[in-house]
Structure formats: structure tokens, C-alpha cells
Design a protein around this motif. Structure first.
Motif: not given
Length: 568
Positions: A363-386
Motif C-alpha cells: 500500500p502507498q497510503n498508510l493510516l495511523e492507528v489512534p490511541d486506545a480511547s479512540t479505538l474504544e470509541k470507534l466500537l461504540g460508534v460502530w454499534r450505532e451504525t452497523k
């Protein structure tokens, strides 16, 4: 990170304690000498057992490496033989097992370093420990997260001349003409598969990549970005294309190949699985899309845990095995299996090439892995949008279920309810010789989960097994809703411990009820519970309705139900 999975406790058997006490109180003759064994053999140093939990994506490579390592008779500096006890687990489930204390490995090697961050956060929250339990470790192999797509469909999007990304997939999905907007109406609508992000690394990184694309960023994703309505809308639109979720990345590749393009247009996968597909004669070639908005390395870190159960000898043994994995022969073998070597000194070569559907320059364009609190927030938002689920749970309460089988099946069914999100709906159908009136549909939110669990708790075993009639009734029940709710996953989950004994409907007639098409609007998943269940009939039902069939026992039914819930 909160997890809904509860895995079995791994118990280490300890033998001979009483015998040791007797030896201390009275001298004993050496049995090895009586058998003619040498004194050197009798006093051979005890082995150092190194327990590794690792991401199942690298199972073939790691199992081969363990076998060859032990054949080489590697030892510690003190001469103690090193034994590797490796256990393949999904990255999400292994994290939960370590935090809960049900597994105590010396090494944690998930598919992505993101899980080291999540483990450190979750373990700290539980124990109040400030020092990370999982150091960064070293990468042993690499594989980029890709969108595995049928080659003709990728070409319709402009590949390989143009870069393709999440936005291009979204345009096809949002257009009422589906693939007709690209000149191929016969392909129907765009259909995506990815694993459940709370269970599997590829699903987790998929949702993270979707969030970055929705936020129009490549670095610094924040909780605020995730709460942005535009990001949520983008996530919801992409997740709306999902056929269903699951626990295994390989499962989606398997089903794509077996059922063809009408079942699934693309799946979020790993580059090595795209390469592997070329050995299996798919109906069309599968190629790897490296999303132009960016993607992640699945970097397979090898982290020796900083935990009180990791002693000096285990740490030394783990370090010796790490060095072995990074040696050229093991790295070249990883390359042959479709992984990119963790050692940059090993040159890239076939099968990392266009002939196997991949691009060694990506891959040419790599994304940055955010901190743990943002990762945990991501799962919460996914539950709302899944993508929400409408599922009918068909539960066998026949007389053969009495006692522990029924008790464990109830626990498993309630665990299944625990995994579902607040936006999901469940209908219960109990059966024995009779098919009882459907209970529901009941939304999980607002106390629905508890009400459904109470009905499961109240079930008593009696009667025979009218399996086919029960599935037919459930199918009729959910069909009423499926036509008007295309934006949901519609499914039936069937659990039975026996064979059909008195249904009016035959197995052949039941299978004819399901549309003979890969894009079935209602999918049926079956659980054969115990040795008395008819696995063959349940497998035929599941395959006819484009679902999946599994087998469980009294000991495993809770885990089986949890795995089944991951489809939703």
C-alpha cells in the motif's frame, strides 16, 4: 475495552503433588535406574514451556515453525529444552481471555499492534496497573488489509488504471441501479462482507479504515471525528452493504469462492488470503484493492508480556523462539505462504505479484492507528451504525434435552442475546413435537434483552422433534418482514439435538422454500447440538439458505452460540 465474549478457562493439570511429599519424607529408589535408564536420562532438565496466543491468520506458518523449532531441540542457556505451546485465537477473543485471566500466555501475537494498545488499556482499567502489560514487541510477518474483489467488478470501477477506494464502493451501493450504474445490471446490488470488529482484527481495521475515509483524514482520528454526523453517515452507508458479519476472515473468502459473485461482491481480507485463493480455482480471479483513502498493515507483533506469570526462563525461551522466527528460512517460508517477511533483508518475490492478484508496491497510503480511547470509541460508534439484524432464534425443547443439555443450551442462547446490539430484533420460536407461537419480534433495547432471556429461562423439555416444520414456520414468520426491510440482516438460527421425527414437511420440500440464489434475502444458520443431531440435514438446510452450519456439545454450546452471534 468491554467484551461480550466469555471463553473457557484454560486449566493446566498438575500431577504428582502427593508423591513429591512422600519423597521428601522418606528416601525412594530411583525407578529409572530399576528400568535400566542412565543416570543422565533420569536427571534430564525439565523443559521450559512457552505459551503463545497468536492471531489465527498465521496458523499454518506458525504451526510449521513450532514443529521445526522443537525438532531442532533448541534450549535455554542453562540447557533446558524449550517447548512451544501455541494457541490460535481471534485477536478480539484472545484479548478478552487475557484481561479476564482465563488465559495467561507468555507471548501475545495478535494480527495487529492495535490489539496491544487495547489490551494495555483494558488490563489497566481492570487492575489499576499503570505499566503496560504488552510491550510493542517485534513484527514477525506482514500482510496489508485489502478489499478482496472479483476482478471483473474491480475493472468496472476503473482498476487497475485508476485507484479504487471506499467512496467508489459507496457510489455503487447508493445508486438504485446498483452495478447497473457501471453497465452490469446482471450483477445486482453491491454486497460486502467483513468480520465482526469485536471478534476479529480484519473487521476491526475495516471499520477503522471506513471511519478515516468518512472523516477525510489519514492521521489523527479523534473521538470528535467519530461523533461527526458526516462520519457516522459514511459508516452507516458502508455497513449497509454488509451481507452479514462473522468471526473468521477466511470464512468470507471460502464462501466467496464457493458461492460466487452473486453472494458477495467483495470482502475485507488480507493480501495473503487473496494470494491463497489462486490455488482454489475460483469462478473468476480475485484481486486485492488497496483503498486509495488508506489502509493498515496487519503487522503481527510478537509481544513478550510483562506479567507476573512470565518468569525469567519463559522470557528467555520466548526470546529464543522469536529469533528463530526471524531467521531467513522461516521468513522465506512465510513469503511462500503469501505473507510479506518481517525481516526487510528478505527480498520480495513471488507470490507477492500481479499473477496472484496483488501489488508488491502497495500500500502507498498508510493510516495511523489512534490511541486506545479512540479505538474504544470507534466500537461504540460502530454499534450505532452497523447493519441492524432481524433474527429468529429456533430453539429445540424436546425431551432429549432434559437436564444439563437444556441448562447449557439456555445459557448459550442467553449469551447469544447478550452479543446482539440494542438496535437488533429477535423472535423466539420454541418447538418439540409441536411448533409454539412465535414470541416477538422484540427489540433488544428497552428491556427487550431481559424479557427474551426470561422466556428462554422458562423453557421445559418435553416431546419429540418437529425440526423441519419449525424451520418452515420461522421462515414464514420472518419473510413477512424481510421484503419491506432490505436494510437489515434477516436470518434464522436453528439449534436442535435430534433428528426430525414428525414434521409434515420433508427436508426436500423445506429446501425448496429457499430461493435458489446466492443473494438469499433470509439466511439460515444451524447448530447441531450433541451426537444425536442430524448434521447432514442441518448442513443441507444451511447451505440451501446460504448460511452456515456448526456443531456443538454440552461443553462447547456457549462458545458456539457466541460465534454464531458474531454473524450479526
Amino acid at each position: 475495552m468491554h467484551s461480550v465474549i466469555r471463553w473457557a478457562l484454560m486449566v493446566a493439570a498438575v500431577a504428582g503433588v502427593a508423591a513429591c511429599k512422600e519423597q521428601k519424607s522418606a528416601p525412594q529408589r530411583d525407578p529409572s535406574v530399576e528400568k535400566g535408564e542412565s543416570a543422565e536420562s533420569a536427571k534430564a532438565p525439565a523443559s521450559v514451556d512457552v505459551v503463545i496466543i497468536y492471531g489465527s491468520e498465521k496458523k499454518t506458518w506458525l504451526e510449521e515453525s513450532v514443529k521445526n523449532f522443537e525438532a531442532a531441540k533448541k534450549t535455554t542457556a542453562a540447557g533446558r529444552p524449550i517447548k512451544i505451546r501455541a494457541k490460535a485465537m481471534g485477536s478480539g477473543e484472545s484479548l478478552t481471555a487475557i484481561v479476564n485471566g482465563t488465559d495467561k500466555p507468555h507471548v501475545f501475537s495478535p494480527a495487529s499492534s492495535a490489539y496491544l494498545s487495547l489490551l494495555n488499556s483494558a488490563y489497566s482499567q481492570k487492575t489499576q496497573r499503570t505499566k503496560p502489560i504488552a510491550p510493542a514487541g517485534e513484527t514477525v510477518v506482514l500482510s496489508p488489509v485489502v478489499i478482496a474483489m472479483w476482478k471483473p467488478m474491480a475493472e468496472a470501477l476503473g482498476w487497475p488504471k485508476a485507484s479504487v477506494g471506499w467512496g467508489d464502493l459507496l457510489k455503487v451501493n447508493l445508486d438504485p441501479r446498483g452495478w447497473g450504474s457501471k453497465g452490469f445490471p446482471e450483477w445486482g446490488r453491491f454486497k460486502l462482507g467483513h468480520t465482526h470488529p469485536e471478534f476479529s482484527n480484519s473487521g476491526f481495521l475495516s471499520v477503522l479504515a471506513e471511519a478515516y475515509a468518512g472523516a477525510k483524514k489519514t492521521r489523527g482520528l479523534s473521538a470528535g471525528d467519530l461523533e461527526n454526523p458526516a462520519t457516522k453517515k459514511f459508516l452507516e452507508s458502508i455497513e449497509g452493504t454488509i451481507v452479514h458479519y462473522g468471526t473468521s476472515t477466511g470464512f468470507f473468502t471460502d464462501k466467496m469462492i464457493a458461492r460466487g459473485p452473486s453472494y458477495m461482491s467483495a470482502t475485507v481480507s488480507y493480501e495473503n488470503l487473496v494470494i491463497e485463493s489462486y490455488q482454489r480455482n475460483p469462478p473468476q480471479p480475485i484481486i486485492a484493492i488497496y483503498p486509495k483513502e488508506g489502509t493498515f498493515w496487519s503487522d503481527h507483533p510478537y509481544s513478550i508480556l510483562d506479567a507476573d506469570w512470565v518468569g525469567k526462563d519463559e522470557r528467555e525461551g520466548a526470546e529464543v523462539f522469536l529469533k528463530y522466527l526471524k531467521d531467513r528460512p522461516q521468513q522465506e517460508r512465510a513469503l511462500a505462504l503469501g505473507f510479506r517477511p518481517g525481516d526487510a533483508a528478505v527480498a520480495m518475490a513471488s507470490p507477492i505479484d500481479a499473477a496472484h492478484g496483488v501489488d508488491p508496491k502497495q500500500p502507498q497510503n498508510l493510516l495511523e492507528v489512534p490511541d486506545a480511547s479512540t479505538l474504544e470509541k470507534l466500537l461504540g460508534v460502530w454499534r450505532e451504525t452497523k447493519k441492524a439484524t432481524d433474527v429468529v432464534l429456533v430453539f429445540d425443547k424436546s425431551g432429549s434435552m432434559k437436564g444439563k443439555p437444556l441448562d447449557e443450551a439456555k445459557r448459550g442462547a442467553k449469551g447469544f442475546l447478550d452479543v446482539l446490539s440494542e438496535r437488533d430484533e429477535v423472535t423466539l420460536v420454541f418447538f418439540d413435537s409441536h411448533i409454539y407461537p412465535a414470541i416477538g419480534p422484540t427489540k433488544i433495547a428497552g428491556g427487550g434483552r431481559e424479557k427474551l432471556a426470561q422466556r428462554v429461562d422458562g423453557v421445559m423439555a418435553d416431546g419429540g422433534t418437529s425440526l423441519y416444520d419449525a424451520v418452515d414456520m420461522a421462515y414464514a414468520e420472518i419473510t413477512k418482514r424481510a421484503a419491506g426491510e432490505r436494510g437489515k440482516i434477516h436470518a434464522i438460527v436453528v439449534m436442535t439435538d435430534g433428528k426430525d421425527e414428525g414434521s409434515k414437511m420433508s427436508l426436500a420440500a423445506l429446501k425448496e422454500r429457499f430461493p435458489n440464489e446466492a443473494d438469499a434475502p433470509i439466511k439460515v444458520f444451524t447448530i447441531a447440538y450433541g451426537e444425536g443431531a442430524s448434521s447432514e440435514a442441518l448442513e443441507q438446510i444451511a447451505e440451501s439458505a446460504k448460511g452456515s452450519a456448526v456443531r456443538g456439545s454440552v461443553e462447547t454450546i456457549n462458545r458456539v452460540y457466541a460465534d454464531m452471534a458474531a454473524f450479526f
